[in-house]
Design an enzyme around this catalytic site. Sequence first.
Site, mmCIF file in Angstrom:
data_model
loop_
_atom_site.group_PDB
_atom_site.id
_atom_site.type_symbol
_atom_site.label_atom_id
_atom_site.label_comp_id
_atom_site.label_asym_id
_atom_site.label_seq_id
_atom_site.Cartn_x
_atom_site.Cartn_y
_atom_site.Cartn_z
ATOM 1 C CE LYS A 205 -2.033 29.856 -3.673
ATOM 2 N NZ LYS A 205 -1.135 28.757 -4.011
ATOM 3 C CD GLU A 211 -14.539 22.011 2.230
ATOM 4 O OE1 GLU A 211 -14.368 22.933 1.394
ATOM 5 O OE2 GLU A 211 -14.213 20.830 2.021
ATOM 6 N N GLY A 265 -0.527 25.927 -0.590
ATOM 7 C CA GLY A 265 -1.243 25.893 0.686
ATOM 8 C C GLY A 265 -0.491 25.166 1.785
ATOM 9 N NE ARG A 266 1.429 19.825 -1.165
ATOM 10 C CZ ARG A 266 0.820 20.213 -2.281
ATOM 11 N NH1 ARG A 266 -0.285 20.927 -2.213
ATOM 12 N NH2 ARG A 266 1.308 19.904 -3.475
ATOM 13 C CD GLU A 351 -3.095 18.740 -0.817
ATOM 14 O OE1 GLU A 351 -4.309 18.509 -0.718
ATOM 15 O OE2 GLU A 351 -2.562 19.750 -0.327
ATOM 16 C CG HIS A 382 0.455 1.630 25.690
ATOM 17 N ND1 HIS A 382 0.674 0.713 26.692
ATOM 18 C CD2 HIS A 382 1.409 2.574 25.818
ATOM 19 C CE1 HIS A 382 1.711 1.111 27.418
ATOM 20 N NE2 HIS A 382 2.179 2.232 26.903
ATOM 21 C CE LYS A 510 -10.974 21.731 -3.506
ATOM 22 N NZ LYS A 510 -10.178 22.879 -3.897
HETATM 23 C C1 G6Q Z 1 -2.657 22.611 -0.015
HETATM 24 C C2 G6Q Z 1 -3.863 22.451 -0.781
HETATM 25 C C3 G6Q Z 1 -5.141 22.561 -0.007
HETATM 26 C C4 G6Q Z 1 -5.565 23.995 0.297
HETATM 27 C C5 G6Q Z 1 -7.007 23.972 0.798
HETATM 28 C C6 G6Q Z 1 -7.500 25.335 1.171
HETATM 29 O O1 G6Q Z 1 -1.545 22.643 -0.482
HETATM 30 O O2 G6Q Z 1 -3.835 23.282 -1.869
HETATM 31 O O3 G6Q Z 1 -5.095 21.841 1.200
HETATM 32 O O4 G6Q Z 1 -4.714 24.559 1.239
HETATM 33 O O5 G6Q Z 1 -7.826 23.410 -0.187
HETATM 34 O O6 G6Q Z 1 -7.438 26.190 0.080
HETATM 35 P P1 G6Q Z 1 -7.678 27.716 0.257
HETATM 36 O O7 G6Q Z 1 -6.598 28.258 1.130
HETATM 37 O O8 G6Q Z 1 -7.635 28.298 -1.115
HETATM 38 O O9 G6Q Z 1 -9.010 27.891 0.916
#
Ligand code: G6Q
Length: 546
Positions: A205, A211, A265-266, A351, A382, A510
């Site tokens: 996003k 990463e 994001g989620r 989150e 199990h 971060k």
């Molecule tokens: C989700 C969070 C988080 C995000 C990641 C990736 O709701 O905001 O998990 O999706 O940190 O972020 P980017 O899509 O910006 O790389």
Amino acid sequence: MTPLNTPEWRSLERHYSDLKYASMREEFALDASRFEHFSLTSGDLLLDYSKNRITKQTVEKLIALAKSLDLSGWIERMFSGEAINTTEGRAVSHIALRNRSNTPIKVDGEDIMPSINAVLAQMKQFCDQVHSGEWLGYTGKKIIDVVNIGIGGSDLGPAMICDALEPYGVGGMHVHFVSNVDGTDLSTTLENLNQETTLFVVASKTFTTQETLTNAQSARTWFLQSGQQADVAKHFVAVSTNAQAVSDFGIDTENMFEIWDWVGGRYSLWSAIGLPIALYVGMENFERLLDGGHEMDNHFKSKAFEENMPVMMGLLGIWYVNFFGSQTQAIVPYDHSLARFPSHMQQLDMESNGKVTNRSGQRLSYKTGPVIWGTPGTNGQHAYFQLIHQGTQLIPVDFVLPVNSHYPECDHQSILLANGLAQSEALMKGKSAEEVRAELVNEGLEGSELESLLPHKIFPGNRPSNTLLFPQLTPEMLGQLVALYEHKVFVQGVIWNINSFDQWGVELGKQLAKAILPDLKPDSTISAHDSSTTSLIKLIRQLTKR
Ligand code: G6Q
């Protein structure tokens, strides 16, 4: 408003004192229609919540609490595009991404449906081109492997959906997900892939995530071992809000799929973040997923609280966290293809509702989001089910049960289902000392041998669970399920008076990682840390193989 100060909360506290020792087993014995009273449907999806520590009064009181905290108003505010994510000044409009009725939804005064539809059309065109072979790799071969590079919300949701919809996969297409900055993730994924037939979807996003950018850069280096710089355009596409960063990275913005600030994001698997899903199962099946999500949205928006599945699940969660003191919640799908479902739910819930500050910035004096965890049945039985049955904690469980499998192997499905049902029955009923005694006598035990074994074989029971039952895991059903949990999380956030849509808690780590990275270089001056961190940095520098 603080829920604790409402008369409805205090009434629930009194009700809890009266009810805390009540036995579900007795309630079932007294009321033959308990299942009818405590089950709900939405299309083909059934929620059986009868195996909970509740009476009709509990439900009434929980609903009264939701009403007193203006849950209806909050639902209306979310669906109408209001900026309810106040700490980031954003609307929360994932529901617009699956708004199949296409009615206008305005964010900042502007209807966002035309832009959503335009990106869906772009996704469809791209998927059709890839599937038909109109879009080819740089040597003229068809794309057969899609590698999604993203993390968190840009990974977990799409990865979970692709696993779950494997039976709907377009013939010949394979999808892979790389998220971890640990080089093992990318290297082991690329090991068996061919540059000529691999497409990378760089999903971020913000397009600033360390990463994802590190993995994307290494993926490009791998690609350039075989292809040329000019060929990158055929093998790298991006999903982002940040066109400048996409272009700076070297991806043509013609190959960029837009997402927007108003989707978290989620909650973003319904947007172009779902591109790997559409590439894997086809746009038609992706749209069926959106249809399912939309169906649940309509249910959530229109049903009275008594008949409203996300509302009921959310309120039951409040009942256990805030009155019974439960600290965790297990989600156990009896469907192997839903193996990643608990992980996605973990991010979605933890989150969103892992917060200690209310909407007005005050520190909370009550518990919020529980720890969410789980793995598919029957494997969990199990492993950790021992603790759920006989441990000292009360752990509500959601059982997710599709009646039919896409892989109807002989008796497997009935064995699987029998196990799922048996777990919820066992958790509710338990096994009393008298029952254990009778069983042991029957086995021929007596005297001190019997007496010493007996306490270990008692199951306290009275342990709550929900069962979500449906005919088969279709794209529509999966869409319904995910949207159900999204709204459940929202309901709980409203009751707890927190903003479920920010995630400041992921920032500090971060920032510190950025500060520590240069300290790991040999001979650099180590910046100021606590003695533990400094010593660990020194040790890592000594042990690093150069
Ligand atoms: C989700 C969070 C988080 C995000 C990641 C990736 O709701 O905001 O998990 O999706 O940190 O972020 P980017 O899509 O910006 O790389």
